[in-house]
Write an enzyme that holds these catalytic residues in place. Structure first.
Site, short mmCIF file in Angstrom:
data_model
loop_
_atom_site.label_atom_id
_atom_site.label_comp_id
_atom_site.label_asym_id
_atom_site.label_seq_id
_atom_site.Cartn_x
_atom_site.Cartn_y
_atom_site.Cartn_z
N GLY A 1 0.39 -1.32 -0.39
CA GLY A 1 -0.09 0.19 -0.33
C GLY A 1 0.12 1.43 0.07
N LYS B 1 -13.12 -7.07 9.50
CA LYS B 1 -12.95 -8.91 10.31
C LYS B 1 -11.01 -8.17 10.15
CE LYS B 1 -16.12 -11.80 8.72
NZ LYS B 1 -15.83 -12.69 7.18
N ASN C 1 -4.34 -11.88 14.47
CA ASN C 1 -3.79 -13.46 13.36
C ASN C 1 -2.68 -12.82 14.15
OD1 ASN C 1 -5.63 -15.02 12.75
ND2 ASN C 1 -6.32 -14.07 11.02
N TYR D 1 -14.37 0.94 11.46
CA TYR D 1 -13.05 1.60 11.01
C TYR D 1 -12.10 2.47 12.36
CZ TYR D 1 -8.34 3.35 9.51
OH TYR D 1 -7.39 3.70 8.91
N LYS E 1 -10.23 -0.30 14.65
CA LYS E 1 -9.02 -0.12 15.37
C LYS E 1 -8.85 0.36 16.36
CE LYS E 1 -6.62 0.55 10.95
NZ LYS E 1 -5.11 -0.04 11.32
N TYR F 1 -2.74 -7.85 24.94
CA TYR F 1 -1.21 -8.94 24.78
C TYR F 1 -0.44 -8.35 25.68
CZ TYR F 1 -3.48 -12.62 21.24
OH TYR F 1 -4.27 -13.53 20.66
P1 NAD Z 1 -3.50 1.59 1.15
O1 NAD Z 1 -5.00 1.19 1.57
O2 NAD Z 1 -2.87 2.92 1.02
O3 NAD Z 1 -2.59 0.28 2.14
C1 NAD Z 1 -3.57 -0.50 2.80
C2 NAD Z 1 -2.62 -2.07 2.92
O4 NAD Z 1 -3.68 -3.18 2.79
C3 NAD Z 1 -3.42 -1.94 0.79
O5 NAD Z 1 -1.62 -2.23 0.38
C4 NAD Z 1 -4.31 -3.49 1.55
O6 NAD Z 1 -3.90 -4.01 -0.41
C5 NAD Z 1 -3.76 -3.81 2.45
N1 NAD Z 1 -4.71 -5.28 3.14
C6 NAD Z 1 -5.90 -4.09 3.35
N2 NAD Z 1 -6.78 -5.60 3.84
C7 NAD Z 1 -5.76 -6.00 4.33
C8 NAD Z 1 -6.17 -7.54 4.38
N3 NAD Z 1 -7.23 -8.39 5.27
N4 NAD Z 1 -4.41 -8.79 3.86
C9 NAD Z 1 -3.80 -8.64 3.69
N5 NAD Z 1 -3.36 -7.10 3.78
C10 NAD Z 1 -4.19 -5.98 3.01
O7 NAD Z 1 -3.68 2.82 3.61
P2 NAD Z 1 -2.35 3.42 3.75
O8 NAD Z 1 -2.38 4.80 3.81
O9 NAD Z 1 -0.53 2.66 3.28
O10 NAD Z 1 -2.22 2.82 5.27
C11 NAD Z 1 -1.64 2.40 6.03
C12 NAD Z 1 -1.94 1.72 7.12
O11 NAD Z 1 -2.41 2.86 8.00
C13 NAD Z 1 -3.65 1.29 7.66
O12 NAD Z 1 -3.28 0.91 8.66
C14 NAD Z 1 -4.50 2.32 8.22
O13 NAD Z 1 -5.26 2.35 9.05
C15 NAD Z 1 -3.05 3.36 8.78
N6 NAD Z 1 -3.42 4.91 8.36
C16 NAD Z 1 -2.96 5.89 7.43
C17 NAD Z 1 -3.40 6.76 7.55
C18 NAD Z 1 -3.01 7.93 6.36
O14 NAD Z 1 -3.44 8.90 5.94
N7 NAD Z 1 -2.37 7.39 5.44
C19 NAD Z 1 -3.82 7.34 8.22
C20 NAD Z 1 -4.39 6.86 9.39
C21 NAD Z 1 -4.30 4.69 9.93
#
Ligand code: NAD
Ligand code: UDP
Length: 313
Positions: free
Chosen positions: A11, A90, A98, A144, A148, A158
């Protein structure tokens, strides 16, 4: 050299983290189901013998041997996490169980990518980690936000029950190259719309605020947090305290792209937080970290990225 697992590694944030950890001399296992990420984000890493990609959904168990786990897997943009809300819960909850189970079995240190969304529509401003939040448990963002929050609960259970080494980062809005052009987040939407001379879609009257952190600063924060001593767990806010209204962001993007686009006001989505700004005193103190990249500077690099992307499409 450490062996590091990054879930969600294909991602936006995950791909930058893979790159950084490889540059730091570590071995990286990137796990992703490519729901919102894609191989294009990591294609330049595929030839590196210390990099491995596994297509896998973290709602199912995973068996690998690593020293550290960064749990980033989860769609981050409202459009994508609301597309299949049950799967979002999920991913956040079963996925956390997991990954925590894996960390417990192999005694790995584990970092959770949590979010400013745990504060919901905050009544305390700016938000310190001690604020418990104002979250709707049954709304369209709840899959979401509550997912979270539950993941944070699991991390701390944990920690207390199994003495796991945990780190929880509460990430505020982050932007930069490799955001998905269609993922609906405000920075990518405005830049793509401006470059196409299409109307910039401001939701509501644009008076709601956000604080935008450039990706390089965020990755530095992740690595510093993982490197803290075992007694520091967080949660710790990571974000840029500079606060802007969405209308100010739209105007800045229009100016910087020299666009002919107009601003179009659309309805505000349900439960859209009115204000958001991190209190980063804890990160400054414990991680010696604060963002270095100003919004204008980060926007220049992000606009350049989307400009090049559109020319090659
Ligand atoms: P993104 O959507 O680009 O990346 C998330 C990645 O997780 C994707 O590659 C997606 O394919 C993968 N993914 C989703 N569900 C999955 C699953 N069940 N199994 C395996 N892979 C799975 O988003 P991002 O901006 O890179 O965010 C990354 C993390 O940071 C996330 O957990 C998000 O909640 C958190 N976050 C991001 C921001 C932001 O502003 N970018 C802010 C707060 C939190
Ligand atoms: N937003 C907007 N126009 C868009 C996309 C988003 O006005 O095209 C607004 C949205 O309503 C929110 C803010 O920008 O108030 C940030 O939205 P984003 O989806 O990027 O992140 P989040 O709401 O999760 O902070």
């Amino acid at each position: 050299m450490k062996r590091v697992l990054i879930t969600g590694g294909a991602g936006f944030l995950g791909s930058h983290l893979c790159e950084q950890l490889l540059n730091d001399g570590h071995e990286v296992i990137c796990v992703d189901n490519c729901f919102t990420g894609n191989k294009q984000n990591i294609i330049h890493l595929m030839d590196n013998p210390y990099f491995e990609f596994i297509r896998h959904d973290i709602t199912f168990p995973l068996y690998v041997e690593v020293d550290e786990i960064y749990n980033l897997a989860c769609p981050a943009s409202p459009v994508h996490y609301q597309y299949d809300p049950v799967q979002t819960t999920k991913t956040t909850v079963h996925g956390a169980i997991n990954m925590l189970g894996l960390a417990k079995r192999i005694q790995a240190k584990i970092l959770q990518a949590s979010t400013s969304e745990v504060y919901g529509d905050p009544s305390v401003h700016p938000q310190p980690e001690t604020y418990w939040g104002n979250v709707n448990p049954i709304g369209i963002r709840s899959c979401y936000d509550e997912g979270k929050r539950c993941a944070e609960t699991l991390f701390f259970d944990y920690y207390r029950q199994h003495q796991l080494r945990i780190k929880v980062a509460r990430i505020f809005n982050t932007y930069g190259p490799r955001m998905h052009p269609d993922d609906g987040r405000v920075v990518s939407n405005f830049i793509v719309q401006a470059l196409k001379n299409k109307p910039l879609t401001v939701y509501g009257d644009g008076s709601q605020t956000r604080s935008f952190c450039y990706v390089d600063d965020m990755i530095e924060g992740f690595v510093r947090l993982m490197g803290t001593g075992d007694d520091f767990t967080g949660p710790v806010n990571l974000g840029n305290p500079g606060e802007f209204t969405i209308l100010e962001l739209a105007e800045q993007v229009l100016e910087m792209t020299d666009s002919k686009s107009e601003i179009q006001f659309n309805p505000l989505p349900h439960d859209d937080p009115k204000q958001r700004k991190p209190d980063i005193s804890l990160a400054k103190r414990e991680l010696d970290w604060q963002p270095k990249v100003k919004l204008e500077e980060g926007l220049v690099k992000t606009i350049e990225y989307f400009d090049n992307l559109m020319k090659t499409q």
